[in-house]
Design an enzyme around this catalytic site. Sequence first.
Site, short mmCIF file in Angstrom:
data_model
loop_
_atom_site.label_atom_id
_atom_site.label_comp_id
_atom_site.label_asym_id
_atom_site.label_seq_id
_atom_site.Cartn_x
_atom_site.Cartn_y
_atom_site.Cartn_z
N THR A 1 0.77 -1.22 0.00
CA THR A 1 0.00 0.00 0.00
C THR A 1 0.81 1.28 0.00
OG1 THR A 1 -1.50 -1.30 1.35
CG2 THR A 1 -1.91 1.06 1.25
N ARG B 1 -9.21 -11.20 -4.14
CA ARG B 1 -8.55 -11.02 -2.85
C ARG B 1 -8.66 -9.57 -2.41
NH1 ARG B 1 -3.78 -7.77 -1.15
NH2 ARG B 1 -2.80 -8.88 0.59
N VAL B 2 -8.97 -9.35 -1.15
CA VAL B 2 -9.06 -8.02 -0.57
C VAL B 2 -7.94 -7.86 0.46
CG1 VAL B 2 -10.47 -6.42 0.79
CG2 VAL B 2 -11.55 -7.89 -0.93
N GLY B 3 -7.20 -6.78 0.35
CA GLY B 3 -6.09 -6.53 1.27
C GLY B 3 -6.46 -5.56 2.36
#
Length: 358
Positions: free
Chosen positions: A204, A232-234
């Site tokens: 990020t 996919r979610v971070g």
Amino acid sequence: MIAVHAGAGYHSLENEDGYKRLMKHACKAAAESLAFNNCPLEAVTAAISILEDDPLTNAGNGSNLNFDGFAECDASVMAGDGTFGSIAAAGGIRNPCVAATRLALDSREPLSHGRVRPVMLAGDAARVWALRQGLEASDTAEGARQMHVTERARRQHHKYLNILSLSNSSDSARSQGADSDSNKKRRRICQNDKAIDTDLLNDTVGCCVITAGGQVASGVSSGGIAMKTSGRVGEAAIYGAGCWAQETENSSHAVAVSVTGVGERIMTHLVARECAMRILFNKVIPNTTARDSGGGGGVKKRKNGSDIDDPLNICTNYLKENNRSRPPTKRLRSVMCCRFYSTTTTWAPSCGINSSAL
């Protein structure tokens, strides 16, 4: 104060000047936004938008590609009054942080008949919503799959697919008792495409802003880890994990946190929120950091058993080193919680900033 970071990972020296120029540009954009409307949330959005538009970073344009070869972005923003918005695993939105900010600001206005406004939108539905809001986004789902995909990211994706294919072939050959030259081929691929990996970006980018009046905001944006599973979610989209901003009721303290690193480690402990709690309330939090299971984020131990690199210890250690049990009255802090490997960070005063200062 304005602070920005370009994400965890290995940032090559040959791109150092480019990163510095980019982050100074982001700081300047945030400062100009503050001068215009004195809104920290808008300033955070202005800074992160600059980072998203530049292919140097792993956010927006130039994001890491998932296993299927397209970009899915996460982003979230938070203001000191608790206003929050996020975009998860979404492609086709030019600036995911702008969409997250729109969600956050809209959440302050109630809907009719008791309906509840969303604070998070995911997948292609987020793109469709962004279009309806007049934000820059792809007109079609197919176009969304190609938005943010750079030639460098495409070549990197192709390289990783070849390595994985050779690795599977090698495993199959070993199981049959046969010799394989897959290791030599993998090394040859890495050597031939060494230029692609000038920067190895894990996660990020982000920004924290503190105004002269004590208002705070923070935000994060990410293309995620290369070759991630589609959907996919971070941590960049998760409440309390990627960013946190909070002002106390009497306005004597405020904190803004922006986190970068391996999302699967960060999400399970809501690192951004926990760091904020330590700064605001000197809260003692049990050590629960996950051990390394591959892919980075291993834990080093002190003799007393505590973690040297535990991000949840960063804030408390800072206070101890400065002989403070808690932040003094009217003291405002911005924490860039960049725990996993190297991080590039730039900051600038938010008052009286100009291009010469940058």
